[in-house]
Structure formats: C-alpha cells, structure tokens
Design an enzyme around this catalytic site. Structure first.
Site, short mmCIF file in Angstrom:
data_model
loop_
_atom_site.label_atom_id
_atom_site.label_comp_id
_atom_site.label_asym_id
_atom_site.label_seq_id
_atom_site.Cartn_x
_atom_site.Cartn_y
_atom_site.Cartn_z
N SER A 5 47.57 -41.33 24.01
CA SER A 5 46.60 -42.16 23.29
C SER A 5 46.26 -41.54 21.95
CB SER A 5 45.31 -42.27 24.13
OG SER A 5 44.27 -42.86 23.39
N TYR A 14 38.07 -38.61 28.09
CA TYR A 14 39.28 -39.42 28.21
C TYR A 14 40.38 -38.88 27.28
CZ TYR A 14 42.61 -43.12 27.26
OH TYR A 14 43.78 -43.82 27.05
N LYS A 26 44.20 -36.94 28.07
CA LYS A 26 45.49 -37.35 27.53
C LYS A 26 46.18 -36.19 26.80
CE LYS A 26 45.88 -41.61 28.88
NZ LYS A 26 46.97 -42.00 29.81
#
Length: 322
Positions: free
Chosen positions: A119, A143, A147
C-alpha cells in the site's frame, strides 16, 4: 499453473481472480468472507481459512499440496486505517501473523513466487509530490506499518530460502471492471459519495484550504481493473531470472483533486449536488501521487484508464447492482 489468491472474494481480489480465470489459470481462493462475497469468484475454488489462526500454516500446507499450487497472490488483510489506530494489536496479529503463516507454508511446500498486496500507506506523509519506491517509508498508522513489515518479511524470506516476491504499493483504487464486481464497501471516496447521494445528503469534503490547485487534497486514482492487471504482470515478472526490483508503485502518475472527483461524479450521475466542506482530517497529506517510472520501465506496465473512465465504470456498476 495453479494460483492461490488470498482475499480473492474481495473487491480487488475478485478482479484479479477473474483475469486469471480468463487467461486459463487454475485458481484457488482463500477468503474468510468477512468482507468478501463468494458470488464474485466464478469457477474458482473457495476455501475458508483464517490466516491468523494458529492452525493456519498446517491447513495451508495441506491445501497447497492438494491443489498443486505454483504461486500465490496475497491480498487478504485488514485494511481500515481508523480501525488500525484503535485496534493496533489486532491489526498486527491479523496482517503480520497471517502473512507469517502463509510464508511458512510456502517455505515448507517450496512455492517460491509471491505477489504481495502492499500500500501507499507505507510512505506516510512524504514531502514530495511524486513519491518513488526508494522514498524513506515512515507510515503514520498501524495499517501502513503492517504493510511495510510485510515487505520486510518478503525480503527476509528471499534471503533465507529464495522467495521471489513482488510488492505492489497501491494508491487510490476505484471503479469496476465488471458491474457484478462493484466496490460494495463504503470506505473509499467514490462509494462514500454514492452512499451520500443515495441518502440524499451532500458528500463531505475534508478541507478546502490545502496548497493545491483548488484547495482540496490531490490523489492518484487507479482503475481496479488496471490494478488487477498489474498483479498478473508482476506474477509473470517473477518468472524472470534477472529481476532488478521487488517493490513497485501502482498508479497513474497523475493527480486528481477531491473537487475534480466530485465534478466527474456529477457528470457521470447527472446529479447536481453540493458538498459539505468540513475541517481537515489530521494526517492527510495535500498531494500524494505515484512515480510510476519503475513499473513502466521494469515490467512494461502502464495504467490504461483515466479518471472519467474510473468514475463511469463505478457508476454503471452501482446502477447494475441496484
């Protein structure tokens, strides 16, 4: 060739699955269906496995052997930024734990090719307009951290046992390749606007005082079908013995402001709506677009669809799902 697609019943994953099926691949989908829809995967085989469960590695090893899996495309993850801030431990358990189990199963079964769904959240708040893959990543939420750690995990596996991996850093994904694969979640800008229009409310814009051309945030919007195609291109890239890079931005290299997206939605829907401008949200960079020169030069991949085509496809998919 038999391909395992984790998260294959989701919005992006189902587009990847359909393209794989169209080119004659055998496809096995792993999805816990917490947000995915089984109707999306066509003739692919569906297996429900919780990748974060303690028994996941054993289950994956059995599945990979039984289905003669040759390569993996790993999209399954928890991906709500706000939720990751309030439940960081769970996000690390789910995203990193799940990936650890998958990599261990691949190691045990000698499956050496992996396309990893990363991402642009890995970058954090870069102080450049076009961000390239060599930028010093400083993710600003759990988050994004999961990643980036996932990318570290693929690099470690490459050194330890020869994994061939391609990490794809997505930017803003929207649109639909087929009407039945519409984005049914209301977590991204376009479906959020559609939901507001359904409720006969004005869509919310967070901040119109940024130092951009119209005061709203500028982002790189990539069509989900282009993104899915990038996965197949990356999978083919892993067949090469000479691979100069393992991490690639996936975007268009062109930015669109929130107001420009709103204008395209007005055009496509023929609804002349107003917007409700609210104060800025903390952590939103004014401008974030992909430098896509690496994926173009190394993989020969370029996005085919522009913003108008993205919005048109999203609207037609919404009409088709009503």
């Amino acid at each position: 060739m038999s391909i395992l697609v984790t998260g294959g019943a989701g919005y992006i994953g189902s587009h990847v699955v359909r393209l794989l099926l169209e080119r004659g691949q055998q496809v096995v989908v792993i999805d816990d269906l917490s947000s995915g829809l089984s109707a999306r995967i066509g003739s692919a085989k569906l297996v429900q496995i919780d990748l974060a469960a303690e028994t996941a590695t054993e289950s994956l090893v059995q599945l990979i052997k039984a289905e003669s899996i040759d390569a993996v495309i790993h999209l399954a993850a928890r991906k709500q930024v706000g939720e990751s801030v309030t439940k960081p431990e769970w996000y690390f358990e789910q995203n990193i734990g799940g990936m650890a189990h998958l990599l261990e199963a691949m190691r045990q079964t000698k499956v050496e090719r992996l396309v990893f769904s990363s991402s642009a959240a890995t970058y954090g708040m870069p102080d450049v307009e076009l961000v390239n893959e060599d930028f010093d990543c400083k993710p600003i939420n759990p988050y994004g951290q999961t990643k980036l750690i996932g990318e570290w995990m693929t690099a470690n596996a490459a050194r330890a046992w020869g994994l061939r991996a391609a990490n794809l850093r997505y930017f803003n994904v929207a649109g639909a390749g087929w009407p039945d694969l519409a984005d049914t979640a209301t977590m991204n800008l376009v479906p959020i606007v559609f939901a507001a229009l359904d409720a006969q409310k004005n869509p919310i814009v967070f901040g119109d005082d940024y130092e951009t051309k119209d005061g709203t945030c500028v982002r790189d919007y990539v069509h989900v079908l282009d993104l899915a195609d990038a996965h197949l291109t990356a999978l083919d890239y892993l067949e090469r013995d000479q691979r100069n890079h393992s991490t690639f931005n996936v975007g268009t290299g062109k930015g669109a402001s929130v107001f420009e997206v709103m204008s395209e939605i007005r055009r496509a829907t023929k609804i002349d709506f107003d917007v409700d401008v609210q104060p800025r949200r903390p952590g939103d960079p004014p401008y974030l677009c992909a430098d896509v020169s690496r994926i173009k030069n190394e993989l020969g991949w370029v996005a085919k669809n522009n913003l108008a085509e993205i919005i048109d496809s999203a609207w037609q998919a919404k009409l088709g799902s009503n």
